[in-house]
Design a protein around this motif. Structure first.
Motif, PDB file in Angstrom:
ATOM      1  N   ARG A  18       0.893  -1.281   0.019  1.00  0.00           N
ATOM      2  CA  ARG A  18      -0.257  -0.566  -0.321  1.00  0.00           C
ATOM      3  C   ARG A  18       0.895   0.761   0.185  1.00  0.00           C
ATOM      4  N   TYR A  19       0.135   1.868  -0.399  1.00  0.00           N
ATOM      5  CA  TYR A  19       1.173   3.761  -0.917  1.00  0.00           C
ATOM      6  C   TYR A  19       0.243   4.782  -0.677  1.00  0.00           C
ATOM      7  N   ALA A  20       0.374   5.934  -0.275  1.00  0.00           N
ATOM      8  CA  ALA A  20      -0.839   6.936  -0.116  1.00  0.00           C
ATOM      9  C   ALA A  20      -0.613   7.232  -1.563  1.00  0.00           C
ATOM     10  N   TYR A 144     -10.154   9.242  13.606  1.00  0.00           N
ATOM     11  CA  TYR A 144      -9.167   8.720  12.666  1.00  0.00           C
ATOM     12  C   TYR A 144      -8.389   7.100  12.612  1.00  0.00           C
ATOM     13  N   LEU A 147     -10.195   5.554  10.441  1.00  0.00           N
ATOM     14  CA  LEU A 147      -9.038   5.361   8.970  1.00  0.00           C
ATOM     15  C   LEU A 147      -7.870   4.762   9.192  1.00  0.00           C
ATOM     16  N   PRO A 163      -5.146   8.602   2.177  1.00  0.00           N
ATOM     17  CA  PRO A 163      -5.570   9.659   3.093  1.00  0.00           C
ATOM     18  C   PRO A 163      -4.979  10.949   3.455  1.00  0.00           C
ATOM     19  N   GLU A 165      -5.858  14.457   4.318  1.00  0.00           N
ATOM     20  CA  GLU A 165      -5.684  15.748   5.421  1.00  0.00           C
ATOM     21  C   GLU A 165      -6.203  17.317   4.855  1.00  0.00           C
ATOM     22  N   VAL A 187     -10.811  13.935   8.941  1.00  0.00           N
ATOM     23  CA  VAL A 187     -10.567  13.499   7.369  1.00  0.00           C
ATOM     24  C   VAL A 187     -11.248  12.599   6.705  1.00  0.00           C
ATOM     25  N   ARG A 207      10.767   5.889   6.180  1.00  0.00           N
ATOM     26  CA  ARG A 207       9.996   4.819   7.824  1.00  0.00           C
ATOM     27  C   ARG A 207      11.454   5.417   8.134  1.00  0.00           C
TER      28      ARG A 207
HETATM   29  C1  LIG Z   1      -3.827  11.505   7.711  1.00  0.00           C
HETATM   30  C2  LIG Z   1      -3.365  11.095   7.059  1.00  0.00           C
HETATM   31  C3  LIG Z   1      -3.534  12.791   6.312  1.00  0.00           C
HETATM   32  C4  LIG Z   1      -2.725  12.124   5.118  1.00  0.00           C
HETATM   33  N1  LIG Z   1      -3.442  13.732   3.529  1.00  0.00           N
HETATM   34  C5  LIG Z   1      -2.516  13.603   2.270  1.00  0.00           C
HETATM   35  C6  LIG Z   1      -3.210  14.446   1.689  1.00  0.00           C
HETATM   36  O1  LIG Z   1      -3.641  15.209   2.007  1.00  0.00           O
HETATM   37  N2  LIG Z   1      -2.588  13.894   0.256  1.00  0.00           N
HETATM   38  C7  LIG Z   1      -1.896  13.027   0.338  1.00  0.00           C
HETATM   39  O2  LIG Z   1      -1.263  13.281  -1.305  1.00  0.00           O
HETATM   40  N3  LIG Z   1      -0.570  12.316   1.350  1.00  0.00           N
HETATM   41  C8  LIG Z   1      -1.808  12.123   2.204  1.00  0.00           C
HETATM   42  N4  LIG Z   1      -1.134  11.412   3.283  1.00  0.00           N
HETATM   43  C9  LIG Z   1      -0.547  10.631   2.456  1.00  0.00           C
HETATM   44  C10 LIG Z   1       1.563  10.749   3.632  1.00  0.00           C
HETATM   45  O3  LIG Z   1       1.713  11.884   3.247  1.00  0.00           O
HETATM   46  C11 LIG Z   1       1.701   9.197   4.015  1.00  0.00           C
HETATM   47  O4  LIG Z   1       1.296   7.813   4.310  1.00  0.00           O
HETATM   48  C12 LIG Z   1       2.951   9.110   4.280  1.00  0.00           C
HETATM   49  O5  LIG Z   1       3.666  10.072   3.239  1.00  0.00           O
HETATM   50  C13 LIG Z   1       3.359   7.644   4.172  1.00  0.00           C
HETATM   51  O6  LIG Z   1       3.990   7.649   2.960  1.00  0.00           O
HETATM   52  P1  LIG Z   1       2.763   6.487   2.495  1.00  0.00           P
HETATM   53  O7  LIG Z   1       1.895   6.172   3.295  1.00  0.00           O
HETATM   54  O8  LIG Z   1       2.591   6.121   0.669  1.00  0.00           O
HETATM   55  O9  LIG Z   1       3.569   4.868   3.245  1.00  0.00           O
HETATM   56  C14 LIG Z   1      -1.683  11.439   4.882  1.00  0.00           C
HETATM   57  C15 LIG Z   1      -1.051  10.606   5.171  1.00  0.00           C
HETATM   58  C16 LIG Z   1      -2.221  10.391   6.569  1.00  0.00           C
HETATM   59  C17 LIG Z   1      -2.157   9.602   7.895  1.00  0.00           C
END
Ligand SMILES: Cc1cc2nc3c(=O)[nH]c(=O)nc-3n(C[C@H](O)[C@H](O)[C@H](O)COP(=O)(O)O)c2cc1C
Length: 217
Positions: A18-20, A144, A147, A163, A165, A187, A207
């Protein structure tokens, strides 16, 4: 341990996978079956006392999603992901929520409400001590946690999430008429499938090391 190190446990593989997601494939939609699984995972989230002081709001209307995008740093996930979920927390929490929980517990476990009366009083007494302005914040923390359940569960199902924010809660609350319902947006989660064009697709996880992250006392 570095995050590059290969661990073969299926849970860790899912969490590495997984990744954002920055760019979703707008053509790929989550099946009803998978959507139901994700809803169940959200339903099963842990919350303080089990009060679940939130609503999970899926925005299906594409026009509304378009309206939300400029209030979300213009992020493409808002309009391109298969599903958009707002995790909205209650502005307040109090006696009525406790009474509802006690009733639900009694019904679910088939026990008299009276058996739970002292636990109800315990909860009410504790919650009354939380300052009004802190209650919404406390409720948001519960959202959260949900989430977290969502992100992990989706990863297990090989469903992508982001996710979010990076949005204006006030604008969301206004567009979605949340305050009138005693809610505020905590969120956001975009849910769907990664696009092959996502530039961040294959980036290594960044990390802190376990040495830095953990303490033993
Ligand atoms: C509460 C929360 C809010 C976040 N908001 C955003 C966002 O608005 N846009 C985005 O692209 N990523 C957002 N992220 C993703 C984080 O940047 C990302 O989870 C973090 O850099 C770690 O990378 P990974 O989740 O890809 O492993 C958010 C993550 C969390 C937990």
């Amino acid at each position: 341990m570095s995050t590059q190190e290969k661990i073969t446990h299926p849970l860790i593989e899912s969490l590495q996978w997984r990744y954002a997601t920055k760019k979703f494939d707008a053509a790929k939609k989550i099946s009803n079956e998978d959507l139901e699984l994700l809803k169940t995972a959200l339903q099963l989230s842990a919350s303080s006392y089990g009060l679940q002081p939130y609503k999970f709001i899926f925005i299906e209307n594409p026009e509304v999603r378009k309206q939300l995008q400029p209030h979300s740093w213009g992020q493409s996930q808002i309009v391109e992901a298969s599903h958009l979920l707002i995790l909205a927390n209650q502005l307040e929490v109090g006696d009525a929520d406790v009474d509802a929980l006690i009733e639900l517990t009694a019904k679910t476990r088939n026990i008299p409400v009276d058996n739970l009366a002292s636990y109800g009083t315990f909860m009410k007494t504790n919650i009354r001590q939380v300052p009004v302005e802190a209650k919404a914040f406390w409720n948001a923390k519960q959202a959260y946690i949900a989430l977290g359940f969502l992100l992990t569960s989706a990863a297990e199902l090989k469903i992508d999430t982001c996710p979010i924010e990076g949005f204006e809660p006030e604008a969301y609350d206004h567009i979605l008429n949340l305050k009138a319902q005693g809610l505020t947006s905590a969120v956001v989660a975009a849910i769907g499938y990664r696009s092959v064009e996502d530039m961040t697709l294959n980036l290594a996880k960044v990390r802190k090391s376990k040495e830095e992250l953990f303490m033993t006392i």
